[in-house]
Design a protein around this motif. Sequence first.
Motif, PDB file in Angstrom:
ATOM      1  N   VAL A 445      38.886  31.408  58.978  1.00 33.90           N
ATOM      2  CA  VAL A 445      40.096  30.596  59.145  1.00 33.90           C
ATOM      3  C   VAL A 445      41.299  31.376  59.647  1.00 33.90           C
ATOM      4  O   VAL A 445      42.267  30.768  60.120  1.00 33.90           O
ATOM      5  N   ASN A 446      41.299  32.721  59.544  1.00 31.26           N
ATOM      6  CA  ASN A 446      42.476  33.457  60.000  1.00 31.26           C
ATOM      7  C   ASN A 446      42.175  34.837  60.576  1.00 31.26           C
ATOM      8  O   ASN A 446      43.083  35.536  61.019  1.00 31.26           O
ATOM      9  N   GLY A 447      40.926  35.254  60.577  1.00 28.33           N
ATOM     10  CA  GLY A 447      40.564  36.546  61.142  1.00 28.33           C
ATOM     11  C   GLY A 447      40.894  37.739  60.277  1.00 28.33           C
ATOM     12  O   GLY A 447      40.681  38.876  60.688  1.00 28.33           O
ATOM     13  N   GLU A 448      41.412  37.522  59.079  1.00 26.22           N
ATOM     14  CA  GLU A 448      41.769  38.613  58.175  1.00 26.22           C
ATOM     15  C   GLU A 448      40.579  38.973  57.294  1.00 26.22           C
ATOM     16  O   GLU A 448      39.594  38.230  57.215  1.00 26.22           O
ATOM     17  N   PRO A 449      40.632  40.113  56.585  1.00 23.98           N
ATOM     18  CA  PRO A 449      39.551  40.448  55.650  1.00 23.98           C
ATOM     19  C   PRO A 449      39.478  39.432  54.511  1.00 23.98           C
ATOM     20  O   PRO A 449      40.496  38.874  54.095  1.00 23.98           O
ATOM     21  N   TYR A 450      38.256  39.184  54.036  1.00 26.49           N
ATOM     22  CA  TYR A 450      38.111  38.330  52.854  1.00 26.49           C
ATOM     23  C   TYR A 450      38.775  39.000  51.648  1.00 26.49           C
ATOM     24  O   TYR A 450      38.836  40.228  51.552  1.00 26.49           O
ATOM     25  N   ARG A 451      39.304  38.185  50.731  1.00 26.50           N
ATOM     26  CA  ARG A 451      39.968  38.717  49.542  1.00 26.50           C
ATOM     27  C   ARG A 451      38.916  39.202  48.544  1.00 26.50           C
ATOM     28  O   ARG A 451      37.926  38.514  48.282  1.00 26.50           O
ATOM     29  N   TYR A 452      39.168  40.382  47.988  1.00 24.45           N
ATOM     30  CA  TYR A 452      38.199  40.990  47.064  1.00 24.45           C
ATOM     31  C   TYR A 452      38.922  41.868  46.056  1.00 24.45           C
ATOM     32  O   TYR A 452      39.873  42.578  46.391  1.00 24.45           O
ATOM     33  N   ARG A 453      38.460  41.790  44.807  1.00 22.90           N
ATOM     34  CA  ARG A 453      38.915  42.749  43.791  1.00 22.90           C
ATOM     35  C   ARG A 453      37.894  42.798  42.661  1.00 22.90           C
ATOM     36  O   ARG A 453      37.225  41.808  42.360  1.00 22.90           O
ATOM     37  N   ARG A 454      37.788  43.975  42.045  1.00 22.18           N
ATOM     38  CA  ARG A 454      36.915  44.112  40.885  1.00 22.18           C
ATOM     39  C   ARG A 454      37.613  43.517  39.669  1.00 22.18           C
ATOM     40  O   ARG A 454      38.842  43.496  39.571  1.00 22.18           O
ATOM     41  N   THR A 455      36.803  43.042  38.713  1.00 24.48           N
ATOM     42  CA  THR A 455      37.363  42.425  37.516  1.00 24.48           C
ATOM     43  C   THR A 455      37.142  43.336  36.309  1.00 24.48           C
ATOM     44  O   THR A 455      36.320  44.250  36.330  1.00 24.48           O
ATOM     45  N   ASP A 456      37.881  43.040  35.239  1.00 18.75           N
ATOM     46  CA  ASP A 456      37.750  43.822  34.008  1.00 18.75           C
ATOM     47  C   ASP A 456      36.394  43.627  33.346  1.00 18.75           C
ATOM     48  O   ASP A 456      35.974  44.442  32.531  1.00 18.75           O
ATOM     49  N   GLU A 457      35.692  42.532  33.701  1.00 18.59           N
ATOM     50  CA  GLU A 457      34.379  42.259  33.101  1.00 18.59           C
ATOM     51  C   GLU A 457      33.261  43.025  33.793  1.00 18.59           C
ATOM     52  O   GLU A 457      32.083  42.860  33.458  1.00 18.59           O
ATOM     53  N   GLY A 458      33.603  43.829  34.786  1.00 11.86           N
ATOM     54  CA  GLY A 458      32.573  44.604  35.471  1.00 11.86           C
ATOM     55  C   GLY A 458      31.941  43.873  36.631  1.00 11.86           C
ATOM     56  O   GLY A 458      30.899  44.305  37.138  1.00 11.86           O
ATOM     57  N   THR A 459      32.534  42.750  37.067  1.00  8.43           N
ATOM     58  CA  THR A 459      32.016  42.041  38.238  1.00  8.43           C
ATOM     59  C   THR A 459      33.096  42.082  39.323  1.00  8.43           C
ATOM     60  O   THR A 459      33.807  43.067  39.468  1.00  8.43           O
TER      61      THR A 459
END
Length: 495
Positions: A445-459
């Motif tokens: 939809v915009n050519g930018e990187p997909y949003r991503y971050r690690r979580t405190d639950e280990g996923t």
Amino acid sequence: MTSTSPTEPPAKPPRLRRWLVRAGFLLACLVTLVIALFLEEKIRGRAAWRAYETAARQRGVKLDFADYVSPKIPDAENFAAIPVFDAVFRASDAHEIIPNPCKLPEVAGVKEPSFSDPNKQARIDLAAWQQFFVATKLLPATGDSPAADVLRALDTFAAPLAQLSAAGTRPHCRFPVHWEDLYAARLPHLEVLRAASRLYALRLTAHLALGQSEAAYQDFRDGLHLTTATLEDPSLVSGLVRIADVAAMQNALWDGLAGRQWSAPELRKIETDLARLDWLKDYFFAMGCARGGANSMTDLLIKDPSQLATIMGLAAGSAQPARYVGLSLYPTGWFYQSQVRSNRFFDEMFARVEPSQRRYFGERPMPSGPDARMGLPEKMQYLLFAVLAPAVESVGHRFVQAASVTDLARLACALERCRLARGAFPQTLAELTPEFLATLPAEIVNGEPYRYRRTDEGTFLLYSVGLDLRDDGGLIDLKKPSKGQADWVWRYPAP
């Protein structure tokens, strides 16, 4: 002395006679005016359509539905030429009950359990499916392993699934649909394919629960191959069913990833399989079929306006098209004008999609599209367009979402392979290349990187900002279906 014959009607008063003559004259003038207006609209509308048609064909645009119908192919090369579909189409042509050898049993009072649902953050409950198969008599009794019992119950469908799997090696597919019937064409094969996809998804999760990752991949591969069978169906409906069938397989993939049940070799193969899907190319084909179908339907209505009542009844979901019988007097010229505006609308929709760039440009204008300011007179003049355009645009968005979610599934496979190799998910998506993914897909939809971050639950949390281009933080509204979510999200339930 004179007398009046009793059979002679009394003379009408001169004033009444004058009013009747005037009324008749005015009525004749009105009818003549209406006919003249209808004729003028027809000439004007036909000229506008001829001008648009000439220019569009010079650009290489396919305007006729017949342009999208593939030629017949030899049975030996045809995925559809197997006994399962022979029986389906024989019954359909005879207007008999259509057999579906892949359909799960239905028993009064027995509710079918749910499948995996990432949108609700719900994994599959194989114990519930075990009980379901006992209740529906596909299992005599429960055993110690719900997954093993599910596989035993699914052996009931081994024969039709084996046919589908064997036919998967054939290079082409053309179902014997009567496409010449246009909107009345019957598509009985879609129900069989939909049911088979559900069986593969269920069998896949059972294999994973037993630690059989390789067998699970075979189910994924066969289930995904079913979706390619309708790639050449000249039908937007077939495209939407294909989206649903791929979603069923991706949901099962999500379930196994949430349980960390997949092995690295299978995840590599799944990522490769998903990379072959080209949803934006499918978007072009599906929208082209919709355009061609609309044009062919308009040609039919110009020849026989009485069909409009039936078509409007179907569009409104009415079982009584007689409610729309007054539309049989619809001006022919307005059909042409609707046709011009509809085709301009399709041109604008196509201008929003660049398959070679893997991009959807939702911000590009669509001046031909209907909006809230479109009043009743304008809606009547462009009746077919007013009905078609909103429906086509909204379903077109489904292809954009499908492309984004498939990207998320590919990234999830690479992320899990990274975790298996390194013991933890990476800090950024960039760490996946080139070891786990050759290149990172960008947001459709915009050519930018997909949003991503690690979580405190280990996923991790992985998502697209969606059609509104607004980052809502990857929140999931559990009250809305997947197509109604603001962000398109891939995450796992908390352990």
